[in-house]
Design a protein around this motif. Sequence first.
Motif, mmCIF file in Angstrom:
data_model
loop_
_atom_site.group_PDB
_atom_site.id
_atom_site.type_symbol
_atom_site.label_atom_id
_atom_site.label_comp_id
_atom_site.label_asym_id
_atom_site.label_seq_id
_atom_site.Cartn_x
_atom_site.Cartn_y
_atom_site.Cartn_z
ATOM 1 N N LEU A 275 70.013 38.682 -152.799
ATOM 2 C CA LEU A 275 68.979 38.028 -152.000
ATOM 3 C C LEU A 275 68.942 36.533 -152.293
ATOM 4 C CD1 LEU A 275 66.062 40.579 -152.542
ATOM 5 C CD2 LEU A 275 67.480 40.363 -150.496
ATOM 6 N N ARG A 276 68.459 35.781 -151.322
ATOM 7 C CA ARG A 276 68.203 34.355 -151.512
ATOM 8 C C ARG A 276 66.739 34.094 -151.161
ATOM 9 N NH1 ARG A 276 71.712 30.262 -148.095
ATOM 10 N NH2 ARG A 276 71.059 31.712 -146.457
ATOM 11 N N ALA A 277 66.082 33.234 -151.943
ATOM 12 C CA ALA A 277 64.700 32.838 -151.675
ATOM 13 C C ALA A 277 64.689 31.390 -151.206
ATOM 14 C CB ALA A 277 63.834 33.006 -152.916
ATOM 15 N N VAL A 278 63.910 31.115 -150.184
ATOM 16 C CA VAL A 278 63.739 29.756 -149.665
ATOM 17 C C VAL A 278 62.274 29.390 -149.849
ATOM 18 C CG1 VAL A 278 63.963 28.234 -147.674
ATOM 19 C CG2 VAL A 278 65.553 30.171 -147.962
ATOM 20 N N VAL A 279 62.009 28.347 -150.639
ATOM 21 C CA VAL A 279 60.643 27.972 -151.004
ATOM 22 C C VAL A 279 60.289 26.654 -150.328
ATOM 23 C CG1 VAL A 279 59.041 27.538 -152.904
ATOM 24 C CG2 VAL A 279 60.984 29.095 -153.243
ATOM 25 N N GLN B 257 74.293 35.526 -147.717
ATOM 26 C CA GLN B 257 75.273 35.007 -146.767
ATOM 27 C C GLN B 257 74.708 34.849 -145.365
ATOM 28 O OE1 GLN B 257 77.967 33.993 -148.189
ATOM 29 N NE2 GLN B 257 77.348 34.947 -150.128
ATOM 30 N N SER B 258 73.375 34.875 -145.230
ATOM 31 C CA SER B 258 72.754 34.805 -143.911
ATOM 32 C C SER B 258 71.598 33.821 -143.941
ATOM 33 C CB SER B 258 72.254 36.191 -143.485
ATOM 34 O OG SER B 258 71.473 36.111 -142.310
ATOM 35 N N THR B 259 71.281 33.268 -142.768
ATOM 36 C CA THR B 259 70.115 32.389 -142.658
ATOM 37 C C THR B 259 68.917 33.125 -142.051
ATOM 38 O OG1 THR B 259 70.810 31.600 -140.473
ATOM 39 C CG2 THR B 259 71.553 30.322 -142.399
ATOM 40 N N ASP B 260 69.089 34.392 -141.716
ATOM 41 C CA ASP B 260 68.005 35.159 -141.094
ATOM 42 C C ASP B 260 66.954 35.537 -142.140
ATOM 43 O OD1 ASP B 260 69.354 35.056 -138.675
ATOM 44 O OD2 ASP B 260 70.361 36.981 -138.989
ATOM 45 N N VAL B 261 65.706 35.158 -141.897
ATOM 46 C CA VAL B 261 64.615 35.492 -142.803
ATOM 47 C C VAL B 261 64.166 36.923 -142.533
ATOM 48 C CG1 VAL B 261 62.249 34.948 -143.492
ATOM 49 C CG2 VAL B 261 63.859 33.098 -142.978
ATOM 50 N N VAL B 262 64.258 37.758 -143.571
ATOM 51 C CA VAL B 262 63.901 39.171 -143.410
ATOM 52 C C VAL B 262 62.504 39.486 -143.932
ATOM 53 C CG1 VAL B 262 66.295 39.932 -143.466
ATOM 54 C CG2 VAL B 262 65.010 39.786 -145.618
ATOM 55 N N TYR B 263 61.952 38.587 -144.743
ATOM 56 C CA TYR B 263 60.652 38.872 -145.335
ATOM 57 C C TYR B 263 60.064 37.574 -145.873
ATOM 58 C CZ TYR B 263 57.093 41.756 -147.551
ATOM 59 O OH TYR B 263 55.909 42.343 -147.883
ATOM 60 N N LYS C 96 66.580 28.223 -152.780
ATOM 61 C CA LYS C 96 66.662 26.917 -152.114
ATOM 62 C C LYS C 96 65.249 26.380 -151.938
ATOM 63 C CE LYS C 96 67.905 24.571 -147.810
ATOM 64 N NZ LYS C 96 68.536 23.418 -148.485
ATOM 65 N N ARG C 97 65.065 25.100 -152.249
ATOM 66 C CA ARG C 97 63.765 24.471 -152.065
ATOM 67 C C ARG C 97 63.859 23.390 -151.006
ATOM 68 N NH1 ARG C 97 60.031 21.120 -156.503
ATOM 69 N NH2 ARG C 97 58.195 20.916 -155.144
ATOM 70 N N HIS C 98 62.941 23.429 -150.039
ATOM 71 C CA HIS C 98 62.794 22.344 -149.082
ATOM 72 C C HIS C 98 61.825 21.324 -149.671
ATOM 73 C CE1 HIS C 98 65.082 24.048 -145.817
ATOM 74 N NE2 HIS C 98 64.379 25.176 -145.859
ATOM 75 N N ASN C 99 62.256 20.098 -149.792
ATOM 76 C CA ASN C 99 61.402 19.063 -150.374
ATOM 77 C C ASN C 99 60.388 18.518 -149.376
ATOM 78 O OD1 ASN C 99 62.501 19.057 -153.006
ATOM 79 N ND2 ASN C 99 64.289 17.912 -152.248
ATOM 80 N N GLU C 100 60.663 18.669 -148.084
ATOM 81 C CA GLU C 100 59.680 18.201 -147.103
ATOM 82 C C GLU C 100 58.496 19.157 -147.036
ATOM 83 O OE1 GLU C 100 60.500 18.883 -142.814
ATOM 84 O OE2 GLU C 100 62.484 19.528 -143.529
ATOM 85 N N ARG C 101 57.346 18.620 -146.643
ATOM 86 C CA ARG C 101 56.128 19.422 -146.496
ATOM 87 C C ARG C 101 55.988 19.822 -145.038
ATOM 88 N NH1 ARG C 101 51.748 18.261 -144.142
ATOM 89 N NH2 ARG C 101 49.689 19.074 -144.647
ATOM 90 N N PHE C 102 55.789 21.115 -144.789
ATOM 91 C CA PHE C 102 55.675 21.637 -143.437
ATOM 92 C C PHE C 102 54.200 21.821 -143.055
ATOM 93 C CE2 PHE C 102 59.807 22.894 -144.958
ATOM 94 C CZ PHE C 102 60.646 22.767 -143.854
ATOM 95 N N VAL C 103 53.919 21.712 -141.764
ATOM 96 C CA VAL C 103 52.588 22.039 -141.258
ATOM 97 C C VAL C 103 52.480 23.557 -141.163
ATOM 98 C CG1 VAL C 103 51.023 21.878 -139.294
ATOM 99 C CG2 VAL C 103 52.362 19.884 -140.000
ATOM 100 N N ALA C 104 51.374 24.105 -141.668
ATOM 101 C CA ALA C 104 51.193 25.551 -141.672
ATOM 102 C C ALA C 104 51.075 26.070 -140.245
ATOM 103 C CB ALA C 104 49.954 25.919 -142.482
ATOM 104 N N ALA D 115 59.972 28.921 -143.510
ATOM 105 C CA ALA D 115 61.119 28.037 -143.333
ATOM 106 C C ALA D 115 62.402 28.770 -143.710
ATOM 107 C CB ALA D 115 60.958 26.792 -144.194
ATOM 108 N N ASP D 116 63.368 28.786 -142.791
ATOM 109 C CA ASP D 116 64.668 29.378 -143.123
ATOM 110 C C ASP D 116 65.510 28.355 -143.884
ATOM 111 O OD1 ASP D 116 65.816 27.618 -141.307
ATOM 112 O OD2 ASP D 116 66.297 29.149 -139.820
ATOM 113 N N PRO D 117 66.722 28.688 -144.311
ATOM 114 C CA PRO D 117 67.520 27.742 -145.113
ATOM 115 C C PRO D 117 67.792 26.411 -144.426
ATOM 116 C CG PRO D 117 68.400 29.955 -145.342
ATOM 117 C CD PRO D 117 67.355 30.025 -144.268
ATOM 118 N N THR D 118 67.740 26.383 -143.081
ATOM 119 C CA THR D 118 68.010 25.137 -142.364
ATOM 120 C C THR D 118 66.742 24.317 -142.129
ATOM 121 O OG1 THR D 118 67.717 26.103 -140.154
ATOM 122 C CG2 THR D 118 69.910 26.294 -141.186
ATOM 123 N N GLY D 119 65.582 24.871 -142.463
ATOM 124 C CA GLY D 119 64.327 24.162 -142.267
ATOM 125 C C GLY D 119 63.616 24.510 -140.983
#
Length: 419
Positions: free
Chosen positions: A294-298, A321-327, A376-384, A396-400
């Motif tokens: 598994l990969r976690a995107v924070v 190996q995928s960018t699809d968010v499953v959970y 993977k951590r996204h350094n930008e702040r997203f609007v909820a 956020a998926d791996p591409t943001g």
Amino acid sequence: MRRPSKDSSLKLSAEGQRLAGLAQAIVQAASRVEERSLEHHLDSSLQRLLRSGHQDTIDNALNNLFKDDLPAYDVLMEGVEAVSESSFLLEQEDGTEKRYDALLVAAPILAWTRFSIASGPVPADLLSTLSAHFAAHLLSEGTRMAMAPMLFSIDQLPRSHSETYAMTHKLAQAAYKHAAVKLQLKAPETAPFLADTRYLLVAVVVPHGAPIFRWQEPEHQASFQAVRANCLEQWQTQATPNVSRLMPGCGVELLLPEAYYVACREADKLIRPISIRAAVHYLTNTLGVEPNELRAVVAGFGEEESEAQVDEYRVAFTMRQSTDVVYGIVWPLYGQEDEEGTPIEGLVALGELGTQPTPYEEIVACLNEAGVMHIKRHNERFVAEYCDDCGAPLFADPTGELVHPEMPEDAPVGSEHFH
């Protein structure tokens, strides 16, 4: 410090200005005598407003102070919480008036499962048993108590200080009179999370100035920490089998019962790492994979009007190996926490600033402990943002890109859970 509600632009009424002025005066008080006198006036104003249901007046004062005077905001928030979770009773006994103190206590339960976490009415036999254990293992001598006949989810708890005030007084009267508690609640539906909190609510009534909990009794003051730990252990040992009957198919952990707001905040924080463990356990069993696959995107999220403030982290899970968010799960921030890991004030005095991990570091530690090493951590702040159809948070998926988590089509059919 707690964050205010979003609507904070209304002009203060005369009562709101009085609340704000008293809170600011308390901050500037130069002696305990002055401070206690001002607190008495503040409590009286809050009691009047809460009794009459004027929650909006209190909220507007809090919102204005949050923008302009944070120390006074903290004083007013502490005051309104104290007044709504406590009360006093004046009763005629043997021809004299006697005063009693009452406190609303929450007994938090952390629960996790692959199925559903129960809430709702507690059967009379279990209520009687849990009440007996609560009194025997936690409360001081001479207390009276009443437990609400309901296992509350967070969505079923009082939603405002006014509602908390009403609950406190209803349960306190039942405790004093040794009467059964009758609640007329239309309990809302509870979302099916993999890990969530449940609460038992109890009012405890004692003679004015008397100790409430066993570890507060005079003979235990020198060793109150050890006594408190022992009380918790006894409560867990005796009450857990009964709570498990209420929550079949769940793992449970009983936390220390404390004053309502403190107990609820502590449970909110402690459920977060359990949510990560439950999510990883669910995914590995449902998808038939190992945690290291598994990969976690924070990513940090906040409100649109607050460009810098991170209110929560959202953790998305994908296959490596995928960018699809499953959970996905949500890790909210509370009190003094922020994305830099601002600690509580007490640690400043103790010189322990450097030992406190940031929320992100806590999340990584929990993921690693659960076996997820690819993060993977996204350094930008997203609007909820939330799903327009079901209201679930977007992650956020791996591409943001913000997406709705979707399990693979060939995964076993079951309830979708987001925490």
